[in-house]
Each structure stands twice: as C-alpha cells, then as structure tokens.
Design a protein around this motif. Structure first.
Motif, short mmCIF file in Angstrom:
data_model
loop_
_atom_site.label_atom_id
_atom_site.label_comp_id
_atom_site.label_asym_id
_atom_site.label_seq_id
_atom_site.Cartn_x
_atom_site.Cartn_y
_atom_site.Cartn_z
N SER A 1 30.51 -8.74 -2.38
CA SER A 1 30.01 -7.87 -3.46
C SER A 1 28.90 -8.56 -4.26
O SER A 1 28.43 -8.03 -5.26
CB SER A 1 31.16 -7.46 -4.39
N TRP A 2 28.51 -9.74 -3.82
CA TRP A 2 27.44 -10.50 -4.50
C TRP A 2 26.11 -10.11 -3.85
O TRP A 2 25.81 -10.54 -2.76
CB TRP A 2 27.75 -11.97 -4.35
N LYS B 1 32.26 4.34 -8.02
CA LYS B 1 32.61 2.91 -8.02
C LYS B 1 31.58 2.05 -7.30
O LYS B 1 31.36 0.90 -7.66
CB LYS B 1 33.99 2.70 -7.39
N SER B 2 30.95 2.64 -6.28
CA SER B 2 29.98 1.81 -5.55
C SER B 2 28.75 1.54 -6.43
O SER B 2 28.18 0.45 -6.40
CB SER B 2 29.58 2.48 -4.24
N LYS B 3 28.38 2.55 -7.23
CA LYS B 3 27.25 2.33 -8.15
C LYS B 3 27.61 1.28 -9.19
O LYS B 3 26.81 0.41 -9.53
CB LYS B 3 26.90 3.64 -8.89
N ILE B 4 28.83 1.40 -9.70
CA ILE B 4 29.31 0.46 -10.71
C ILE B 4 29.30 -0.96 -10.14
O ILE B 4 28.85 -1.90 -10.78
CB ILE B 4 30.77 0.83 -11.13
N SER B 5 29.80 -1.05 -8.92
CA SER B 5 29.94 -2.36 -8.30
C SER B 5 28.57 -3.00 -8.04
O SER B 5 28.40 -4.21 -8.14
CB SER B 5 30.73 -2.18 -7.01
N GLU B 6 27.60 -2.14 -7.74
CA GLU B 6 26.25 -2.63 -7.45
C GLU B 6 25.65 -3.35 -8.67
O GLU B 6 24.94 -4.34 -8.54
CB GLU B 6 25.38 -1.43 -7.11
N VAL B 7 25.94 -2.83 -9.86
CA VAL B 7 25.35 -3.40 -11.07
C VAL B 7 26.34 -4.37 -11.74
O VAL B 7 26.01 -5.53 -12.02
CB VAL B 7 24.94 -2.29 -12.06
N GLY B 8 27.52 -3.89 -12.01
CA GLY B 8 28.54 -4.80 -12.56
C GLY B 8 28.64 -4.87 -14.07
O GLY B 8 29.48 -5.59 -14.60
N TYR B 9 27.79 -4.14 -14.78
CA TYR B 9 27.85 -4.17 -16.25
C TYR B 9 27.14 -2.95 -16.82
O TYR B 9 26.30 -2.34 -16.15
CB TYR B 9 27.21 -5.44 -16.79
N ILE C 1 23.95 -17.24 -0.18
CA ILE C 1 25.18 -16.45 -0.06
C ILE C 1 25.63 -16.42 1.41
O ILE C 1 26.81 -16.56 1.71
CB ILE C 1 24.96 -15.01 -0.59
N LEU C 2 24.65 -16.25 2.30
CA LEU C 2 24.97 -16.22 3.73
C LEU C 2 25.61 -17.54 4.15
O LEU C 2 26.63 -17.55 4.84
CB LEU C 2 23.68 -15.96 4.52
N SER C 3 25.02 -18.61 3.70
CA SER C 3 25.55 -19.93 4.06
C SER C 3 26.95 -20.11 3.48
O SER C 3 27.85 -20.64 4.14
CB SER C 3 24.58 -21.02 3.58
#
Lengths: 553, 202
Positions: free
Chosen positions: A294-295, A152-160, A306-308
């Motif tokens: 997750s972004w 799932k972590s690999k999947i989440s890293e890419v997302g598609y 993203i940090l801001s």
C-alpha cells in the motif's frame, strides 16, 4: 555473547540513514504510550455549516492540561499550496499550555492563522498549519452526506484528509522555549508536543468532515467509520528545512541513533527468545508484506527502494521458513548477520525496526535517553592539545578525510538561508549565486581543511592557542570534541557533494518521528504520513502496541 | 516577547553577517542568550556594537596577559573568545586588567562560562560596576540597568579562591545544633552495625 555496537562510519552514511524506518523508538509511538492514560476531551467545536470556525481539544491528567486550538478558515482553491511560501492555509493550529481563556483564543485567532508572521507567547508550545487533501476531502464529505462510507481504495491511495506543511516548536515565533517545560516527565522525549499537536489535528479532521457532511444533508448523513478513521493519518510535506537540523544538533542526533543501536545490540545479545516474542516478530513480518504493497509513490528513486524492500522481505521470509532459527541460541543475532550479508540496506533497517517490536523492556529505557542538553557540550575544551584533536580527526573522521575536496564535484552544492522565507535551501555552487553566504553545513569539507591546517602544527600546542589564528574553523573544532564523546553525532558523508541525496537527511529525521510511506516529490522534498493506523483517542486506554504493522492491512 | 531560541538564532546569523566566523558567531549567540536569561541587556548592547562597526575600528585582543592596554578600544567579542580559549593559563593569574574596552557587557558571558570551566568564581569590575560570576549558574551584581554600556576605561578580573564564606566558629555552632537530631546508639546496636566483627586488616 557480547555484540559490538554498529560502526558509526557505516551507520552514519547518508545512504544508510536514508533507509531508516519507524520503530518503537519513534516519537509518535512513544507519545501515544505516554499519553494513553490521559483524559482526552473535545472542549469546543464552534464551526459553521462549511466547517469554518474554532475548535479546542485537550489532554489532561492531574493538574496538567494541554489544549490544541484549531482555526479553520475559508481559502480559495488557488490559494492552497504546500509550498513553504504559502501564506494561507485551510486550518491553523497551536498547542496551548493549559486551558485557553477567551482572551487567549482571540489573541491566537489573530496570530495562529498567520503562522510565521504571527506572534505566539510563552503559553503556546507548538504551531502548525495544514491544507485539505483536495484528492479526497470533498469525496469523503460527499459520500458521508449521501449516507455511505467513502471509497476505501481512494482513501488508501492518499491516507489522510489534511496535510501539514510545517510543525514548529521550541521557541519559534515566540513559542515557549524548551527550558520552560523540559522538566515535565510526560514530555521527556524529543518532539513529544509536536506529536501531540499532529495527533489531535488528526481527530479534528475527522470531526470536521462529519460536521460538514451533517450540515450538508442532515437527514441522510452518516459518520465516518472508525476503522476508516484509524487508517487515516495526517500527511506532511517536508522540505529541506529539516536537513540542517540534524547537522546543527549533533548530540541530539547521536542520542537518537545511539538509542537505536543500543537496542539492536541488546536484542542481538538475547540468548533464548521466547515463543511469544518470536510470534510477534513473525506476525509483524507477515503483515509487512501487505503494508508495503500500500506504499505508493511516483518517485522512481523510491519505487526502486520499495521494490528492493519487497523482494528482500520475501527472501527473508523464505530464509526464516527454511531455518528453525528460533530453536538456536541468539536467533536475532543470526538474523541480523544473515540480513547484513544477503539483503540491502532498505530491508536491513526495516528488519532492525521490526526486531524491536517484541521487546518493550529493552526499548522503553532508551525512549527516555533520546533528548539532549546540548549547551552542556558547547564550549570547546581549549586546554586540550593538537595531538588530541589530530587523533580525534583520524579516528572519527577517517572516511571523511579521504574525500578529495580539490575536485569540483566534491564542492558542487552549498546550503543557504533563503531571503524570502528564511528557510534552508540547497544550490549549485557553480551555477547559482550566493555561495559566499553559505551556511556552516559543509562539515566534511571544513574537517578536511582543519586536518590539513593542523598537519604542521606541534602536537603539544593547546587548542585554545591554535584557535587564536584559526577561528574560521572554530565551528568544526567544536564538533570534533563533540564527536569524541558522541560517536553517532556526525553524518559521515559529504553534505555538499554532487552525489548528495538531500532527502536521505529528511528521511532519517522523519523515521524517528515515526513517519511512514515516504513519497519523494523531488530530490529536495517529500510527502509522508503520520499516525496512519494509530488508535483513536477513544482507543487509547487499550490499543495494540504493534498498530503500525496491523493498521495498513 | 522573543524566545531565547529566536535570540540565539538571530544573534548567530547577525554576528556572521557583520563578519565574524561561524564558530565565533555561535559563541555570541549562546552568550547573548545567557545575558538575556540573567536579565542583562545583551541584545541591546550587541545591536549598538554592531552598528558602531560601520564607523569605528576595534582592536583584537588575542593574547591576554596581566595588563592589557590599547589606544584603540578592544572588541569585546574577540577579547572574550580569547579569554575563553586561554582560560587554562589565565586561571593562575591573580588579577587581569584590560584597559579601554567597548561594550564590556558583551565580554561578561565569556567570563561567566570561564568560571564554570575552571570551577572558580570570577570577580569582574567594569569601572565601578561589580559582577560576581558563579560557575555560570548565576551572576551577582550591583548593576541592573537596562542600558547600553558603550565603553569601559578599566576592566579588572580576578579569580576567587574556592573558600568558605563563613568561619570555623559559625560552622561549629551549626554543627552542634545539628547534633540535636542524632540518637545515642546502644552497645548492642553498635555490635551489629556494618562491618561489625571484622578488623581493618581483613
């Protein structure tokens, strides 16, 4: 209480537009709502053991049918490229109007995989291609064929599983012109058929990995878990091709932004907010903090944003916790005013999007106001006077008129169409060749020139008479009269200056598509994800409308 | 088959490519799209005209009056743009004559759009070919050939007054027939109709 619409001169700055986020107005979300009662079907799935072949998916209702036709092809790894100069892709797609005949399929099999050099017919509505994500496609197939779900972590890293590099519509390469289909109620919203194509392609990618895994190891293979599927979208690599679009379609741009601004205004005008609406808003906020984590991106520019966003959302959450705003009148107005004072644009616009979540009844009517009959506003009202034109320029372009175009840096860039791929590009005027062939996208510069040219012209002179000797500025005279009626039609910035961040223009458009996880790969192109977290076709009858916020957790 | 969107884009770029300004190129793109929508050979004529620009010169007609003459043929695009830009003044002229215009089909869509702006039908005669331009909604003509029309000796334009195409008798007759669908109202109903009981001086 009457709230004013936000000032176009503030909203239409590129740095602001580059902070827009998806919302309930976004096209992929309105597409799902519109088609949730349509019948989905996989009509043909004729792939070989390696997943190459044809497939057809459809949405139908009453007598209307839209069919996605997929052609999956074998290509060498070295031929796989996200660049727009690519000529081969792992898969190519077209959305066909109706049920394709055998002849249609054969005709399209010759043309769809060729994309820009193929020819479509008026029976085809949209066209696209996509490449496998080499980062996870094989991993998913291997895992499934060995009887386990992918990491799932690999999947989440890419997302598609697949990433598109273009989605074409509206008459490109012989596709149907919009006028042929514009009166169909179900597609009365911009880019709805493009969204349909991408959504069905997403399903194809799941079916294809399941199919390959099954062939690879028939006894052991399992299917990709539906929850994992839901958290996968379709990637997209987007270059500068999108940027001129928003300059070249001013009334359409206006209608998108005006919809957002009017919805915001109406929400700020709500005197008493019901508990249910308050809960939806707070729930989306709570989930947002996790979503944002997750972004991921390698871009320093985006990392800072993203940090801001993250910091500001924490600050905003604290503010909400410490104040019982929803017991007051006009709580969303209070939230907005506080945000404007205390937060950065990235978060302000995120909150604006989130405010829409509880208010279907406000948002929905505006979904249908986001198209435009652009030709209606094309002809220049030549009987108007220079006085009128001057007034429009001074009122609507006052910030643009302050830009000093005698400075080199104000003229640093130029937009042109590349000879090799017929795509828009941006180049340095003082370094690269071809500035004499620049596209008419330097609106701020040309508006300045127009203002200077009319400075000594009599107020009573008719615009038609002025144009007789000044047709080189005809394109901006047209725009001035458009912006008079459509206040959000113009980017209030210099699109050729040295400070230009072109991906701000892309992000604006992509946010209206409903894209998430903007991942700039340079200052000229970025990757995004679409439909990540969206319901699967089997869920369409009853899905949570706030899926964007639920999904990425 | 090329889509109208493709035609618009290519024509716009080609028009800029031969030297027109972007603003005029935008007009030409829309115009050729319009001609092709109506089944007139816009692209064919434009292509031939642009080819002829390499070897011939054309006169720019910028100020249009009742009578316009030139030894050098007029450019239909500049003449059309000028017509559109001056339509406010031109609409009150009864007839406009333009002698010696090249590729007059390319002039036509400007007039069609002008018809919409002024809200009047425009009659256009290109030598013996007749066109009736109806508010940019449609074009009625005795000319349907898919051919290149290189030249017109005489173009005659007239704005048609907004008037009926039928006489009062014909109208009265149809009105009488339409009354067959009406129902006689009773006195009681008349008394309760909208506004009943009020006087006009209320």
């Amino acid at each position: 209480m009457k709230i004013n619409l936000r000032d176009p001169k503030k909203i239409m700055k590129l740095s602001k537009l580059g902070c827009f986020h998806q919302s309930k107005l976004s096209f992929l979300r309105s597409f799902l709502k519109e088609f949730k009662t349509w019948k989905y079907n996989r009509d043909l799935f004729d792939l070989d053991e390696n997943g190459f072949g044809r497939a057809v998916y459809s949405f139908s209702k009453n007598k209307r049918i839209y069919s996605l036709i997929c052609f999956a092809n074998k290509i060498d790894d070295k031929e796989r490229s996200d660049r727009v100069i690519a000529t081969k892709w792992d898969a190519a797609f077209t959305l066909h109007d109706g049920i394709p005949s055998k002849n249609d399929l054969d005709r399209l099999s010759e043309n769809v995989p060729k994309q820009e050099v193929g020819r479509m017919s008026y029976k085809e509505l949209t066209l696209s291609r996509a490449n496998k994500s080499v980062r996870i496609f094989d991993h998913v197939v291997d895992s499934l064929s060995n009887g386990r779900q992918p990491d799932k972590s690999k999947i989440s890293e890419v997302g598609y599983l697949y990433r598109t590099t273009a989605v074409y519509g509206s008459g490109k390469f012989g596709l149907a012109d919009r006028f042929r289909i514009k009166n169909r109620n179900e597609i009365f919203g911009p880019f709805r058929l493009e969204m349909m194509l991408v959504y069905l392609v997403r399903q194809f990618t799941f079916d294809q990995v399941n199919h390959i895994a099954k062939y690879k190891n028939p006894k052991k293979a399992i299917k990709l878990d539906n929850d994992i599927c839901r958290n996968l979208g379709i990637g997209n690599s987007t270059g500068l091709g999108m940027a001129p679009f928003i300059v070249n379609h001013p009334t359409l741009l206006n209608n998108w932004i005006a919809a957002r601004e009017n919805v915001l205004k109406k929400i700020r005008e709500i005197k008493v907010v019901e508990k249910k609406s308050e809960d939806i808003f707070k729930n989306c906020l709570k989930k947002s903090l996790k979503n944002i984590s997750s972004w991921t991106t390698d871009s320093e520019f985006q990392k800072k944003k993203i940090l801001s966003l993250n910091e500001d959302l924490i600050k905003f959450t604290k503010f909400l916790d410490e104040n019982s705003l929803f017991q007051n009148q006009y709580p969303f107005n209070e939230i907005y005013l506080w945000s404007e004072k205390n937060l950065k644009d990235e978060c302000i616009e995120y909150i604006v999007s989130m405010m829409m979540e509880p208010f279907d009844e406000i948002v929905e009517p505006y979904v249908y106001k986001m198209s435009s009959e652009e030709d209606k506003f094309f002809t220049i009202p030549a009987s108007r006077t220079i006085h009128d034109l001057r007034r429009i320029l001074e009122e609507k372009y006052s910030d643009i008129l302050k830009i000093d175009f005698s400075k080199k840096e104000s003229n640093q860039n130029f937009w042109f169409i590349s000879k090799n791929k017929e795509e828009p590009r941006l180049a340095d005027r003082f370094h690269d060749n071809g500035s004499e062939l620049e596209q008419p996208l330097a609106i701020a510069r040309d508006i300045n020139e127009l203002y200077s040219r009319i400075s000594n012209v009599k107020n009573s002179l008719k615009v038609g008479k002025f144009l007789l000797e000044n047709n080189d500025l005809r394109h901006v005279v047209r725009r001035a009269f458009i912006i008079e009626k459509f206040p959000y039609a113009e980017i209030q910035d210099n699109t050729i200056g040295s400070e230009l961040v072109a991906i701000d223009m892309l992000r604006l458009k992509l946010s209206f598509f409903g894209a998430v996880k903007f991942d700039p790969r340079s200052d000229k192109w970025l990757r995004i994800s679409m439909f990540q977290g969206a319901p699967l076709p089997e869920d369409l009858n009853s899905f949570n409308d706030h899926w964007v916020y639920n999904s990425l957790n | 088959m090329r889509s109208l969107s493709e035609i618009d884009t290519i024509v716009k770029r080609a028009s800029k490519g031969v030297g027109y300004s972007w603003g005029i190129a935008e007009e030409v793109g829309k115009n050729i799209k319009l001609l092709e929508t109506y089944g007139l050979s816009g692209l064919k004529n434009l292509n031939d005209y642009f080819n002829s620009l390499k070897s011939k010169k054309f006169q720019h007609l910028t100020h249009i009056s009742t009578e316009n003459q030139s030894k050098i043929p007029y450019c239909p695009i500049i003449a059309g743009t000028s017509f559109l830009d001056q339509i406010d003044e031109l609409k009150d002229l009864v007839n406009i004559k333009i002698e010696n215009m090249s590729y007059p089909i390319l002039f036509l869509p400007f007039l069609s759009r002008a018809s919409e702006i002024v809200g009047k039908k425009i009659s256009l005669k290109i030598d013996e070919k007749i066109f009736l331009l109806n508010f940019n909604q449609n074009i009625y003509s005795n000319y349907f050939a898919n051919e290149i029309l290189k030249h017109a000796d005489l173009i005659q334009i007239s704005f048609i007054k907004n008037s009926n195409t039928f006489d009062q008798n014909e109208w009265d007759n149809l009105y009488k027939l339409s009354t067959n669908t009406f129902v006689e109202e009773t006195d009681e109903l008349k008394k309760s109709a909208a506004g009943a009981g009020l006087t006009d001086n209320d």
